[in-house]
Structures are given as structure tokens and as C-alpha cells.
Scaffold this active site. Sequence first.
Site, PDB file in Angstrom:
ATOM      1  N   SER A  63      -5.912  -1.661   6.949  1.00  0.00           N
ATOM      2  CA  SER A  63      -5.467  -0.808   5.845  1.00  0.00           C
ATOM      3  C   SER A  63      -4.979   0.571   6.275  1.00  0.00           C
ATOM      4  O   SER A  63      -4.423   1.297   5.447  1.00  0.00           O
ATOM      5  CB  SER A  63      -6.581  -0.646   4.817  1.00  0.00           C
ATOM      6  OG  SER A  63      -6.659  -1.819   4.062  1.00  0.00           O
ATOM      7  N   LYS A  66      -1.467   1.214   5.525  1.00  0.00           N
ATOM      8  CA  LYS A  66      -1.036   1.591   4.179  1.00  0.00           C
ATOM      9  C   LYS A  66      -0.607   3.062   4.092  1.00  0.00           C
ATOM     10  O   LYS A  66       0.170   3.440   3.222  1.00  0.00           O
ATOM     11  CB  LYS A  66      -2.166   1.318   3.176  1.00  0.00           C
ATOM     12  CG  LYS A  66      -2.533  -0.163   3.086  1.00  0.00           C
ATOM     13  CD  LYS A  66      -3.779  -0.398   2.242  1.00  0.00           C
ATOM     14  CE  LYS A  66      -4.180  -1.862   2.251  1.00  0.00           C
ATOM     15  NZ  LYS A  66      -5.454  -2.109   1.539  1.00  0.00           N
ATOM     16  N   TYR A 191       3.102  -7.817   4.002  1.00  0.00           N
ATOM     17  CA  TYR A 191       1.896  -6.973   3.906  1.00  0.00           C
ATOM     18  C   TYR A 191       0.898  -7.334   5.018  1.00  0.00           C
ATOM     19  O   TYR A 191       0.385  -6.469   5.724  1.00  0.00           O
ATOM     20  CB  TYR A 191       1.282  -7.153   2.516  1.00  0.00           C
ATOM     21  CG  TYR A 191      -0.138  -6.671   2.367  1.00  0.00           C
ATOM     22  CD1 TYR A 191      -0.432  -5.311   2.237  1.00  0.00           C
ATOM     23  CD2 TYR A 191      -1.206  -7.574   2.361  1.00  0.00           C
ATOM     24  CE1 TYR A 191      -1.744  -4.876   2.108  1.00  0.00           C
ATOM     25  CE2 TYR A 191      -2.516  -7.139   2.236  1.00  0.00           C
ATOM     26  CZ  TYR A 191      -2.777  -5.793   2.113  1.00  0.00           C
ATOM     27  OH  TYR A 191      -4.085  -5.356   1.996  1.00  0.00           O
ATOM     28  N   TYR A 243     -11.601   3.455  -0.513  1.00  0.00           N
ATOM     29  CA  TYR A 243     -11.949   2.570  -1.635  1.00  0.00           C
ATOM     30  C   TYR A 243     -13.012   3.210  -2.509  1.00  0.00           C
ATOM     31  O   TYR A 243     -12.950   4.397  -2.788  1.00  0.00           O
ATOM     32  CB  TYR A 243     -12.389   1.197  -1.117  1.00  0.00           C
ATOM     33  CG  TYR A 243     -11.435   0.637  -0.113  1.00  0.00           C
ATOM     34  CD1 TYR A 243     -10.108   0.405  -0.476  1.00  0.00           C
ATOM     35  CD2 TYR A 243     -11.805   0.361   1.183  1.00  0.00           C
ATOM     36  CE1 TYR A 243      -9.206  -0.098   0.433  1.00  0.00           C
ATOM     37  CE2 TYR A 243     -10.898  -0.151   2.105  1.00  0.00           C
ATOM     38  CZ  TYR A 243      -9.617  -0.367   1.715  1.00  0.00           C
ATOM     39  OH  TYR A 243      -8.727  -0.857   2.609  1.00  0.00           O
ATOM     40  N   VAL A 261     -10.415  -2.401   7.570  1.00  0.00           N
ATOM     41  CA  VAL A 261     -11.532  -3.318   7.851  1.00  0.00           C
ATOM     42  C   VAL A 261     -11.612  -3.744   9.317  1.00  0.00           C
ATOM     43  O   VAL A 261     -12.567  -4.385   9.719  1.00  0.00           O
ATOM     44  CB  VAL A 261     -11.543  -4.580   6.952  1.00  0.00           C
ATOM     45  CG1 VAL A 261     -11.855  -4.234   5.516  1.00  0.00           C
ATOM     46  CG2 VAL A 261     -10.258  -5.364   7.087  1.00  0.00           C
TER      47      VAL A 261
END
Length: 307
Positions: A63, A66, A191, A243, A261
Site C-alpha cells: 500500500s 498508493k 492495482y 487505515y 502489509v
Amino acid sequence: MDYQLILNEIAEEIMSLQDKGKVANYIPALENVNPEQFGMSLTLFDGTQYNVGDFNTLFSIQSISKVFTFTLALKFYSTDLYKRIGREPSGNPFNSLVQLEYEHGVPRNPFINAGAINVTDTLISYYGNSTNASKEIIHFIQDIAGQPSITHNEIVSTSEMDHGFRNMALANLMKSFNNLDNEVHDVVETYFQHCAIEMNTKMLSRAMLFLSNHGMDPISGVEYLSEQQAKRVNAVMLTCGHYDASGDFAFHVGLPGKSGVGGGIVAVVPKKMGICVWSPGLNAQGNSLAGTLALELFTSKTGMSIF
Ligand code: GLU
């Protein structure tokens, strides 16, 4: 300040935690990573780097990618991006479907999975097709890290594609609300490819410099984002980068940051440096356990939080 000494102390202090977290096992290709690894790097504006531990080991950035895709989408679409993606913390797990249904297919922010999948969709539209989008995303990351060798791990992205039922569901849900322009399969595959990019802590701490310097890389002088856009990316990292543990990260660490992760966390010290820490064992919210503590120790020892 003796940064090397500080990094050595941190590595010593987190040692007992290295085997406490759990490696992400919902992506089969990631579950065999040895959890007892730890690396940390700082890159200053003149390019000087300080490192400790496993800083040369490549890991799956997941992530953290992102941040880079959000940067590109913001650059190309500016504030129009917020017509399809919000910028509020979700307070929910990173792959939650429930909130997306309630909110009519508009993801809360670009860092939860639905938001990042939506960002990838905008990049496919911008670059014309998914192959070009994948290439250009990697090219951008190579550029800001100053490392042309960076690439994605096909085994990891294929593994995610084979098991990514929830991400497929998120993409399908957005498509059902007319908030996805390209084919679900292509978007999710692209993605997963950017999530499967591999880097080490040295490369990632270097890649954060433009965000520490109002959008302009202090080494190459290239302006990747306007000052205002860089401020937005940092703000979303601070409020949404971890998150449903984002508040906790701001409370304990006090820096804009983004976790993945794979166990990596990047952080930005405005006007000073880029940081990356990596340790694959995760806490209950899916963030690196030793890595989060290492960053907390860093801001406590240096006084370099934004607060
Ligand atoms: N590729 C991962 C997923 O979509 C990214 C999750 C993460 O790093 O937090 O599940």
C-alpha cells in the site's frame, strides 16, 4: 544530530519485538517472508543516507504504492479527483465493503483499497490502457527513487490476482455505482501490479524527499507536485495513512506516513528528510509492529514530529 547513533539505538531497542507481529498471510506469496527482519533508512535533502539493519533487502511495498499513484492522479486531475474519491479517514478496515455500499460507491479516501483501486482506474484512463499505466507508474517510482532497476514481482501480483476476491468485489461495487471507468479485471490487475513493486528502505526513504520539500525533489530540482498538492498528499497520509490506526499513528509518531502489509512504512519530516522502516511482522491493524515503534522512538529521540 548523530543520526547513525539514533538508528543504532532504535534497532537495539526494537529487537525484542521483531518476532512479535504476524506476517500478512492473506497474500500467499507474502507469507513465507522471515518476520525477524528490520531495516530503517533516512535520506536528507543533500542525498546523505543513514541506514541500519536489513536496509538492502527488497520487500513488497504494497500500500505504500498508493502514495505514488495518488500523487500522479492529483497531478493529472487536480481537484476533479475528489468528485470520485473522498479525503476523510475511514475508521474501518482497509478492505471494508460495508462503508462503500453505504456511501454509494465513493471511497472515503485514496489510501483504503477501494480508493486506491479508483485512483488506478483514473491512471488507466489517463495513460490510455492498463499496460501503459503499469509502465508509467513504475517509471515514476524509478524516477523519484533515482533507481532505474525497480520493478514489480510477478509472483506476488499473480498470487494477489488469484486470491483477491475482496478487491474484485470492491471494484465491482464501484462499477455498479458508475464510479469506475475501465474493466474491473484490468483495474484490479494494474492495482496489484503496483502493490507488488519491490524496493528497500534506502530507495523508499529517497522517494519521499519530494513530499518533504513541498513537491520538489531537493536533489534533482524536479517539481513533481505544486506546493499545495504536496500539502494535500501529506495531510491525507497523516489522517488516512494507517487505515483504522491512523489516529494512533499520529498520536504516537506524529508524522505523515503510509504503511503497507509487506511491513514497510514511509514517513515524511517536512523540510528535513524522508524516512522508511521495514519489519514484516504486523500488528492487529495490519501495520508493521516493530516499524511503528521504531518511528515512535525516532520522533521521541529527535523531537522531530510535526506537533
Ligand atoms: N495489495 C494489498 C491489498 O490490496 C494492499 C494492502 C496493504 O498493503 O495494506 O490487499
